[in-house]
Design an enzyme around this catalytic site. Sequence first.
Site, mmCIF file in Angstrom:
data_model
loop_
_atom_site.group_PDB
_atom_site.id
_atom_site.type_symbol
_atom_site.label_atom_id
_atom_site.label_comp_id
_atom_site.label_asym_id
_atom_site.label_seq_id
_atom_site.Cartn_x
_atom_site.Cartn_y
_atom_site.Cartn_z
ATOM 1 N N HIS A 166 38.850 41.370 22.622
ATOM 2 C CA HIS A 166 38.972 41.056 24.049
ATOM 3 C C HIS A 166 38.905 39.556 24.341
ATOM 4 O O HIS A 166 39.156 39.137 25.460
ATOM 5 C CB HIS A 166 37.873 41.778 24.837
ATOM 6 C CG HIS A 166 38.112 43.255 24.921
ATOM 7 N ND1 HIS A 166 38.703 43.851 26.010
ATOM 8 C CD2 HIS A 166 37.886 44.242 24.030
ATOM 9 C CE1 HIS A 166 38.802 45.154 25.786
ATOM 10 N NE2 HIS A 166 38.317 45.416 24.597
ATOM 11 N N ASP A 375 39.759 31.660 28.090
ATOM 12 C CA ASP A 375 39.424 33.034 28.475
ATOM 13 C C ASP A 375 40.410 33.972 27.792
ATOM 14 O O ASP A 375 41.619 33.703 27.802
ATOM 15 C CB ASP A 375 39.573 33.172 30.009
ATOM 16 C CG ASP A 375 38.592 34.166 30.593
ATOM 17 O OD1 ASP A 375 38.163 35.073 29.859
ATOM 18 O OD2 ASP A 375 38.256 34.030 31.792
HETATM 19 P P1 ADQ Z 1 34.629 38.745 30.792
HETATM 20 O O1 ADQ Z 1 34.344 37.445 30.150
HETATM 21 O O2 ADQ Z 1 33.469 39.462 31.307
HETATM 22 O O3 ADQ Z 1 35.463 39.731 29.856
HETATM 23 P P2 ADQ Z 1 36.650 38.898 33.056
HETATM 24 O O4 ADQ Z 1 37.896 39.382 32.464
HETATM 25 O O5 ADQ Z 1 36.864 37.820 34.036
HETATM 26 O O6 ADQ Z 1 35.639 38.304 31.989
HETATM 27 O O7 ADQ Z 1 35.915 40.099 33.774
HETATM 28 C C1 ADQ Z 1 34.813 39.871 34.606
HETATM 29 C C2 ADQ Z 1 34.546 41.103 35.464
HETATM 30 O O8 ADQ Z 1 33.309 40.899 36.140
HETATM 31 C C3 ADQ Z 1 35.608 41.325 36.527
HETATM 32 O O9 ADQ Z 1 35.914 42.680 36.621
HETATM 33 C C4 ADQ Z 1 34.947 40.825 37.822
HETATM 34 O O10 ADQ Z 1 35.317 41.556 38.970
HETATM 35 C C5 ADQ Z 1 33.480 41.047 37.551
HETATM 36 N N1 ADQ Z 1 32.693 39.993 38.234
HETATM 37 C C6 ADQ Z 1 32.767 38.683 38.006
HETATM 38 N N2 ADQ Z 1 31.919 38.036 38.839
HETATM 39 C C7 ADQ Z 1 31.314 38.946 39.598
HETATM 40 C C8 ADQ Z 1 30.346 38.917 40.627
HETATM 41 N N3 ADQ Z 1 29.787 37.781 41.031
HETATM 42 N N4 ADQ Z 1 29.956 40.074 41.160
HETATM 43 C C9 ADQ Z 1 30.481 41.221 40.733
HETATM 44 N N5 ADQ Z 1 31.408 41.333 39.785
HETATM 45 C C10 ADQ Z 1 31.812 40.207 39.209
HETATM 46 C C11 ADQ Z 1 36.038 39.724 28.510
HETATM 47 C C12 ADQ Z 1 36.907 38.518 28.185
HETATM 48 C C13 ADQ Z 1 38.016 38.403 29.200
HETATM 49 C C14 ADQ Z 1 38.840 39.682 29.247
HETATM 50 C C15 ADQ Z 1 37.932 40.884 29.411
HETATM 51 C C16 ADQ Z 1 38.709 42.193 29.265
HETATM 52 O O11 ADQ Z 1 36.118 37.344 28.148
HETATM 53 O O12 ADQ Z 1 38.840 37.301 28.895
HETATM 54 O O13 ADQ Z 1 39.719 39.630 30.361
HETATM 55 O O14 ADQ Z 1 36.897 40.888 28.442
HETATM 56 O O15 ADQ Z 1 39.395 42.255 28.071
#
Ligand code: ADQ
Length: 731
Positions: A166, A375
């Site tokens: 991921h 990311d």
């Molecule tokens: P993450 O690094 O966790 O995932 P991301 O893909 O941005 O990153 O997902 C974050 C999730 O957390 C989103 O669904 C978002 O809505 C939620 N979120 C963020 N801030 C929030 C807040 N303040 N309150 C509530 N919810 C919040 C890892 C990888 C990514 C990849 C994913 C999936 O690092 O690059 O996209 O896995 O493969």
Amino acid sequence: MSRFIIVSNRLPITVKSENGVPMLSDSAGGLATALKGPHSKSDSLWIGWPGDISRIEKDRIHELEGKLSEKRFSPVYLSSSEVNKYYEGFSNGVIWPLYHYLVDKVQRSAWADWKAYHEVNQKFADIIASRSSGSDMIWIHDYQLSLLPGLLRKLLPNSKIGFFLHIPFPSSEVFRILPWREEILEGMLGSDLIGFHTYSYLRHFKRAVAKILGSDEDENSEGICINGRNISLGVFPIGIDVERFSSLARKDEVQNEIEGIRHENPDHKILLGVDRLDYTKGLIRRLMSFERLLEREPELRGKVKLIQVVVPSRTKVDSYEHLKKEMDELVGRINSTYGSIKSLPVHYLYRGISQEHLSALYCAADVMLVTPVRDGMNLVAKEFVASRNDENGVLILSEFAGAADELAEALIVNPYDVDRLALFMKKAILMSENEKTSRMKRLRERVFNYDAFHWTSAFVNALEKVAMPLANQPLVISSPDDFEKLFEKIKRVPEIHLFLDYDGTLVPFAETPEIAVPDKELLEIISALSVHHGIDLHLVSGRTRDTLEKWFGHFSLSLHAEHGFFSKMSPESEWIQNHHENPAWKAMLEKLLDEYTLETPGSMVERKSGGVAWHYRMSDPEMGVKQARNIRKRVDIDFQGSKVEMFNGEKVLEFRAKGVNKGAVILKTLQKNPGSSTCIAIGDDRTDEDMFAVLPPGSIGIHVGKKNTRAAFRFADIACTRLFLRKLSEL
Ligand code: ADQ
């Protein structure tokens, strides 16, 4: 019965204790949503860590397990020390920063947690094996479990194993910093299919395997062939549950909240950031850019507001604590410099918020800022797009997020360039309604077509299609007990013809061919075989006459130089040339190869009587393969109609007269000895396949190493070949 097994570090639930009673609540994470589909199949199983259960009373654990089992979840319990070392230490303190190119964030103390990382991966493997039927389809997720496919392959050789990363897979230049790079690659390569978010992560992985494990890099194939197995690689950009975000945005309470936000900020353009607190998310530079915007554009002061929501994460890790402090200070500085009694430019929330609130913010924003310094994908960008049923709003997206490969209609920006990001903020604020709508329409098309369910089914379909491992693979022979089985086949035969390749079969490859001189042990083995009455020994090599003569001329055996162009049947006899055309093409070809050698550092030309070889073992692997391909193309055109034959050996391009090959040596030997036709042929590279192809029934072909082969048996390495030959000489 085979079933579908999902494996992730965390199960998609949170375990809570209410007065000691275990309660489960579903997690709304991206992975949980995406995998809901395959997990809803009646026979699937999800294996992972349920989180901290220390507050559940001991005698209620069976109750927890009952609740988990109702949802077809199978727990892997981790002690707090395992969590500290495997998860917070090695996974988040070493792999996470390194794979995101933040080498200085790698925690030196976590380096020591490799052992725990290995042990927990083994623990997962043991638990999965105990729950598996042996022929399941297993889908493993993410960097915490990168050793698991390899460990599991040993326990469940017939299962189909898929692995999805991921996060980014970094350039091999960064990846090879890890002292455990071989183990990690071999772990991932236990899979049948490895998925990445983008093509560049796939390329980086393939390059790392070529560079570190020494496999040939085949640009024409999307997979890797190593250890005698074919591993498919694929690009599967993860999507989100678009319907959920789109319908959330239509809900009355969300609409009311949007109204509320707009009402409170009637004259403000709203810029929005939603992130986990992480140094990969580019939070500091984003705030600096916003500060630069206010500094440079006085007319925007009091008219723009940045709402930044940050969900706390990895709070125990020092670098995260430090980042939090830096954020607090920067927000304070911007607000105190550009704020007024009535309003503050940065509205900063340090907490997780519900998806309803998130949806309202996505819809109320004029500009969404997704500016990570690195990311894997970034789901926030896609959630924003899916929420904008009004086809409005501008997405500013970092070129270092995997999502940038898909969402080209966003404003794509380099997040390190603080000035330019500030300019892009202004451009987004001033963008015409028409441009906003046309960009958003196209973004929505992409996000809706490639949603979470599309992602899951694309991966699962590809995993279903990959060839079953081990079918038609040669039998691996590794111990004296296994040798016995081979000896059984030949014990009653009065004489066997033994054909041995030299480099890669009897001695390891050296950096240059001259260095690979036979050692004392090998000479003893050859000597013992050569005086054995039941063995007719042949050395069949690509080497020149002089070299073979110098090393083995005094033994009672047959030498075949340059793949059988020359033969010498005993120490007393003369060398004979088996092919008699005068290779007119040779001088021209040598000239061409000399030109390429000059252009390709590390390469060299080996001149032989009947042919010529271009070695690129010491060259950069990618460049070597590319130049070899260029040479092949040139030869195909320039030498059309001439009697030259070319083929790829082990990091070498060989050119020889047509009809010369190691198989012809075997055929000639059999012709001369019509009464005895049992052969053993042992070799490691492409030229040895010619021997395996002509072996008569009852013979034994043995490939040494990890490549695909037509031989029926395989030795893992040269040590195994030598042990086998020693035992053979004692029969
Ligand atoms: P993450 O690094 O966790 O995932 P991301 O893909 O941005 O990153 O997902 C974050 C999730 O957390 C989103 O669904 C978002 O809505 C939620 N979120 C963020 N801030 C929030 C807040 N303040 N309150 C509530 N919810 C919040 C890892 C990888 C990514 C990849 C994913 C999936 O690092 O690059 O996209 O896995 O493969």
